[in-house]
Design a protein around this motif. Structure first.
Motif, PDB file in Angstrom:
ATOM      1  N   ASN A 160     -10.550  -3.755   8.209  1.00 31.21           N
ATOM      2  CA  ASN A 160     -11.318  -3.037   9.218  1.00 31.21           C
ATOM      3  C   ASN A 160     -11.632  -3.848  10.462  1.00 31.21           C
ATOM      4  N   LEU A 161     -11.449  -5.168  10.410  1.00 26.79           N
ATOM      5  CA  LEU A 161     -11.762  -5.997  11.561  1.00 26.79           C
ATOM      6  C   LEU A 161     -10.539  -6.691  12.156  1.00 26.79           C
ATOM      7  N   ILE A 162      -9.673  -7.265  11.318  1.00 27.70           N
ATOM      8  CA  ILE A 162      -8.499  -7.966  11.862  1.00 27.70           C
ATOM      9  C   ILE A 162      -7.350  -7.001  12.156  1.00 27.70           C
ATOM     10  N   PHE A 163      -7.049  -6.104  11.218  1.00 31.29           N
ATOM     11  CA  PHE A 163      -5.908  -5.207  11.401  1.00 31.29           C
ATOM     12  C   PHE A 163      -5.970  -4.396  12.701  1.00 31.29           C
ATOM     13  N   PRO A 164      -7.137  -3.835  13.079  1.00 28.44           N
ATOM     14  CA  PRO A 164      -7.157  -3.044  14.318  1.00 28.44           C
ATOM     15  C   PRO A 164      -6.744  -3.835  15.543  1.00 28.44           C
ATOM     16  N   TYR A 165      -7.147  -5.104  15.611  1.00 27.74           N
ATOM     17  CA  TYR A 165      -6.770  -5.913  16.766  1.00 27.74           C
ATOM     18  C   TYR A 165      -5.283  -6.246  16.749  1.00 27.74           C
ATOM     19  N   LEU A 166      -4.712  -6.496  15.570  1.00 28.45           N
ATOM     20  CA  LEU A 166      -3.268  -6.738  15.503  1.00 28.45           C
ATOM     21  C   LEU A 166      -2.501  -5.511  15.975  1.00 28.45           C
ATOM     22  N   GLU A 167      -2.980  -4.330  15.568  1.00 28.43           N
ATOM     23  CA  GLU A 167      -2.327  -3.093  16.003  1.00 28.43           C
ATOM     24  C   GLU A 167      -2.371  -2.962  17.525  1.00 28.43           C
ATOM     25  N   LYS A 168      -3.488  -3.403  18.106  1.00 27.42           N
ATOM     26  CA  LYS A 168      -3.624  -3.362  19.567  1.00 27.42           C
ATOM     27  C   LYS A 168      -2.495  -4.134  20.239  1.00 27.42           C
ATOM     28  N   TYR A 169      -1.999  -5.191  19.568  1.00 28.30           N
ATOM     29  CA  TYR A 169      -0.904  -6.002  20.117  1.00 28.30           C
ATOM     30  C   TYR A 169       0.453  -5.574  19.557  1.00 28.30           C
ATOM     31  N   GLY A 170       0.490  -4.394  18.957  1.00 27.83           N
ATOM     32  CA  GLY A 170       1.757  -3.849  18.481  1.00 27.83           C
ATOM     33  C   GLY A 170       2.239  -4.430  17.168  1.00 27.83           C
ATOM     34  N   ILE A 171       1.334  -5.035  16.376  1.00 27.00           N
ATOM     35  CA  ILE A 171       1.709  -5.644  15.097  1.00 27.00           C
ATOM     36  C   ILE A 171       1.172  -4.766  13.975  1.00 27.00           C
ATOM     37  N   TYR A 172       2.076  -4.070  13.283  1.00 30.48           N
ATOM     38  CA  TYR A 172       1.655  -3.093  12.273  1.00 30.48           C
ATOM     39  C   TYR A 172       2.018  -3.488  10.843  1.00 30.48           C
ATOM     40  N   GLY A 173       2.885  -4.495  10.682  1.00 28.21           N
ATOM     41  CA  GLY A 173       3.320  -4.882   9.342  1.00 28.21           C
ATOM     42  C   GLY A 173       2.172  -5.156   8.388  1.00 28.21           C
ATOM     43  N   PRO A 174       1.224  -6.045   8.758  1.00 31.56           N
ATOM     44  CA  PRO A 174       0.122  -6.351   7.834  1.00 31.56           C
ATOM     45  C   PRO A 174      -0.711  -5.133   7.472  1.00 31.56           C
ATOM     46  N   THR A 175      -0.929  -4.243   8.445  1.00 31.99           N
ATOM     47  CA  THR A 175      -1.728  -3.054   8.172  1.00 31.99           C
ATOM     48  C   THR A 175      -1.145  -2.268   7.014  1.00 31.99           C
ATOM     49  N   ASN A 176       0.152  -2.035   7.067  1.00 35.38           N
ATOM     50  CA  ASN A 176       0.801  -1.213   6.040  1.00 35.38           C
ATOM     51  C   ASN A 176       1.067  -1.983   4.756  1.00 35.38           C
ATOM     52  N   ASN A 177       1.570  -3.214   4.913  1.00 35.20           N
ATOM     53  CA  ASN A 177       1.965  -3.965   3.723  1.00 35.20           C
ATOM     54  C   ASN A 177       0.772  -4.518   2.951  1.00 35.20           C
ATOM     55  N   MET A 178      -0.081  -5.276   3.635  1.00 34.14           N
ATOM     56  CA  MET A 178      -1.194  -5.919   2.934  1.00 34.14           C
ATOM     57  C   MET A 178      -2.182  -4.909   2.390  1.00 34.14           C
ATOM     58  N   TRP A 179      -2.412  -3.845   3.141  1.00 37.86           N
ATOM     59  CA  TRP A 179      -3.386  -2.858   2.671  1.00 37.86           C
ATOM     60  C   TRP A 179      -2.916  -2.242   1.354  1.00 37.86           C
ATOM     61  N   ARG A 180      -1.615  -1.966   1.253  1.00 36.30           N
ATOM     62  CA  ARG A 180      -1.080  -1.439  -0.010  1.00 36.30           C
ATOM     63  C   ARG A 180      -1.340  -2.415  -1.159  1.00 36.30           C
ATOM     64  N   ILE A 181      -1.039  -3.695  -0.917  1.00 39.99           N
ATOM     65  CA  ILE A 181      -1.220  -4.680  -1.987  1.00 39.99           C
ATOM     66  C   ILE A 181      -2.701  -4.850  -2.299  1.00 39.99           C
ATOM     67  N   ASP A 182      -3.547  -4.864  -1.272  1.00 41.43           N
ATOM     68  CA  ASP A 182      -4.994  -4.930  -1.500  1.00 41.43           C
ATOM     69  C   ASP A 182      -5.425  -3.814  -2.445  1.00 41.43           C
ATOM     70  N   ASP A 183      -4.904  -2.609  -2.198  1.00 40.89           N
ATOM     71  CA  ASP A 183      -5.271  -1.470  -3.035  1.00 40.89           C
ATOM     72  C   ASP A 183      -4.757  -1.640  -4.460  1.00 40.89           C
ATOM     73  N   PHE A 184      -3.538  -2.177  -4.593  1.00 41.30           N
ATOM     74  CA  PHE A 184      -3.021  -2.435  -5.938  1.00 41.30           C
ATOM     75  C   PHE A 184      -3.955  -3.390  -6.691  1.00 41.30           C
ATOM     76  N   ILE A 185      -4.406  -4.429  -5.995  1.00 39.30           N
ATOM     77  CA  ILE A 185      -5.280  -5.422  -6.618  1.00 39.30           C
ATOM     78  C   ILE A 185      -6.621  -4.798  -6.991  1.00 39.30           C
ATOM     79  N   ARG A 186      -7.215  -4.074  -6.040  1.00 38.26           N
ATOM     80  CA  ARG A 186      -8.490  -3.395  -6.316  1.00 38.26           C
ATOM     81  C   ARG A 186      -8.377  -2.496  -7.548  1.00 38.26           C
ATOM     82  N   ASP A 187      -7.324  -1.670  -7.561  1.00 36.86           N
ATOM     83  CA  ASP A 187      -7.140  -0.732  -8.673  1.00 36.86           C
ATOM     84  C   ASP A 187      -6.942  -1.463  -9.991  1.00 36.86           C
TER      85      ASP A 187
END
Length: 409
Positions: A160-187
C-alpha cells in the motif's frame, strides 16, 4: 531454446536484446524447460542482471492467470532461483536506508526479526514436530504461526505504500508478482494455524504447508532486499520516502518498529493547509474544513473512484476498517486490490459503466467485525457514469440493537 539464445553473438548484447533474452528465459521456464539448463543459458548470455532490467520485465504477461496455484508458486520460485546471486548492486552516492527510521531501514529490521523467528523457532519446532507430533510440539508450532501472522503488516505496508509509487514510474512487476506471493504466504500461515488448531494426526498435511511457509518467507526476504528495495531506492524521491515514513503508522509494524525518527537533510515537503474557501452546493454552503470534518466524522468509511477507475478520495475516520494511505490517491483501483480479486472489481465496474447495475453489496467477517461493504454507481444529471462510491461499515453494533431507546444516556 530460441533464436535469441542460440546466437552466440548476443554475448555482447544491447539493452533491448538482453530484455528479449530474459523474457525468453521466463517463457522457457513456463514451458517446462529444465531449471539447470535455463540457468546455464542465463549465466552464459546474461551473467549479471540489473535491478532496472528486472523492473522492465512483466512476468505476469508470461503467466496464465488460470494456472493452478501450485504451478504459479513453482514458477515464482524458479524466477527467484534464476536471479539469486546474479543481481548487480546499483551504485548510489547516498544510502538513506542506513539511517534509522527510513522506511527501508525499518523493513530490513523487520526482515531480520522475521528471519530470526523462522530459523530459531519455526524451523526448530517444525523439526521437533516431524520427529514427534506430541501435543506440546503441535502447540509450539501453533504459537509460531500466531507470531508469523504479524507479517501481514510488513506486506501491507509494502503493497500500500511502496507499490503505488513504483507504479507511478511505470514499474508494475512487483505489484502483480509479489502481491500474489504475499497472499500465498498469508493464506498458508492461516492454513497451518487451522490445521494445528484442529490437529487430527495428519502430519504430512501440516508438513507440506509449513515447509512452503519457511521456503517462501525466506525467498521473499531475498526478493525484497535484492530486488524490490534497490528498485524503490533507485526511483522514489526523498519526499516520497518521507510520505511513506509518515503513513507507516497507519498500518503498523511487524515484530519490531522503527529504530528512530528519520529526518532527512533536505525535506521540502510543503503540505498545503485546507483553504478557508466555501463550496456552494444545491442544499447548502460549507467550508472545505467543515466538509472534510463532516466526512471524517461519519461512522462509515467512504472511498470514491472516478470514471477512469482512479482513486480520488477516501474519508479518514478515527476507526477505519481497512487501512488506507495517501499513496492510493491517483492509483487505479485494480492495483489497490490483491491480484486474485481484481477480476471481481473489474466485473463490478463494467456492470456500473454499462448501466447493468446501480449498486452491489458484500458482507464479510473481518477480525472482530462484521463488515458491510456497499458499492454505488455515481451518475450525473444526464445519467452518465462519473465514478463509484465505496461505503464500508461495521454492522456488529447495529445487529446487536434490540428494544427501543427514547432518552439520553
Amino acid at each position: 531454446m530460441s533464436e535469441f539464445i542460440n546466437n552466440r553473438e548476443l554475448q555482447s548484447t544491447n539493452h533491448t536484446d538482453r530484455l528479449a533474452i530474459l523474457r525468453q528465459i521466463f517463457k522457457d521456464l513456463y514451458n517446462g524447460k529444465n531449471i539447470k539448463e535455463v540457468k546455464a543459458h542465463f549465466d552464459a548470455f546474461i551473467g549479471k542482471v540489473t535491478v532496472e532490467e528486472i523492473s522492465q520485465l512483466k512476468h505476469e504477461e508470461m503467466l496464465d492467470n488460470d494456472l493452478p496455484v501450485e504451478e504459479i508458486q513453482r514458477l515464482y520460485s524458479l524466477h527467484t532461483e534464476i536471479f539469486r546471486d546474479s543481481i548487480e548492486e546499483t551504485p548510489r552516492t547516498k544510502h538513506p536506508e542506513d539511517e534509522p527510521g527510513h522506511p527501508v531501514h525499518t523493513f530490513i529490521l523487520e526482515n531480520k526479526e522475521i528471519d530470526k523467528l523462522i530459523k530459531t523457532k519455526v524451523q526448530a519446532h517444525f523439526e521437533q514436530f516431524i520427529q514427534d507430533d506430541s501435543e506440546e510440539n503441535v502447540y509450539q508450532l501453533l504459537e509460531d504461526c500466531n507470531l508469523l501472522l504479524d507479517i501481514d503488516k510488513h506486506y501491507s505496508r509494502k503493497e500500500n505504500l511502496i507499490f503505488p509509487y513504483l507504479e507511478k514510474y511505470g514499474i508494475y512487476g512487483p505489484t502483480n508478482n509479489m502481491w500474489r506471493i504475499d497472499d500465498f504466504i498469508r493464506d498458508s500461515i492461516k492454513e497451518a494455524k487451522q490445521k494445528l488448531t484442529n490437529y487430527d494426526g495428519d502430519k504430512q498435511a501440516v508438513a507440506g504447508v509449513v515447509s512452503f511457509i519457511i521456503q517462501e518467507v525466506v525467498n521473499m526476504i531475498y526478493r525484497e532486499e535484492n530486488i524490490l528495495f534497490p528498485m524503490a531506492l533507485q526511483n522514489l524521491t526523498e519526499d516520497e520516502w518521507v510520505k511513506i515514513a509518515r503513513e507507516s503508522d497507519e498500518i503498523g509494524f511487524c515484530l519490531t518498529g522503527p529504530a528512530g525518527e528519520w529526518k532527512p537533510e533536505r525535506n521540502e515537503i510543503s503540505e498545503k493547509s485546507i483553504s478557508d474557501g466555501y463550496i456552494k452546493m444545491e442544499t447548502g454552503l460549507l467550508s472545505l474544513k467543515q466538509l472534510e470534518l463532516l466526512l471524517n466524522h461519519l461512522p462509515v468509511d467512504i472511498t470514491f473512484i472516478d470514471q477512469d477507475d482512479v482513486v480520488r478520495y477516501f474519508s479518514h475516520g478515527k476507526e477505519r476498517i481497512f487501512a488506507r494511505t495517501k499513496a492510493v490517491i491517483g492509483r487505479t483501483v485494480q492495483n489497490c486490490h490483491p491480484p486474485r480479486s481484481v477480476h471481481v472489481v473489474e466485473e463490478l465496474l463494467a456492470d456500473f459503466k454499462a448501466g447493468r447495475k446501480e449498486h452491489e453489496d458484500f458482507y464479510i467477517k473481518f477480525r472482530d467485525k462484521y463488515v458491510y461493504i456497499r458499492y454505488f454507481a455515481v451518475r450525473d444529471e444526464s445519467g452518465e457514469y462519473v465514478g463509484t462510491l465505496e461505503f464500508t461499515q461495521n454492522i456488529d453494533p447495529i445487529q446487536a440493537i434490540n428494544g427501543e431507546k427514547r432518552i439520553l444516556s
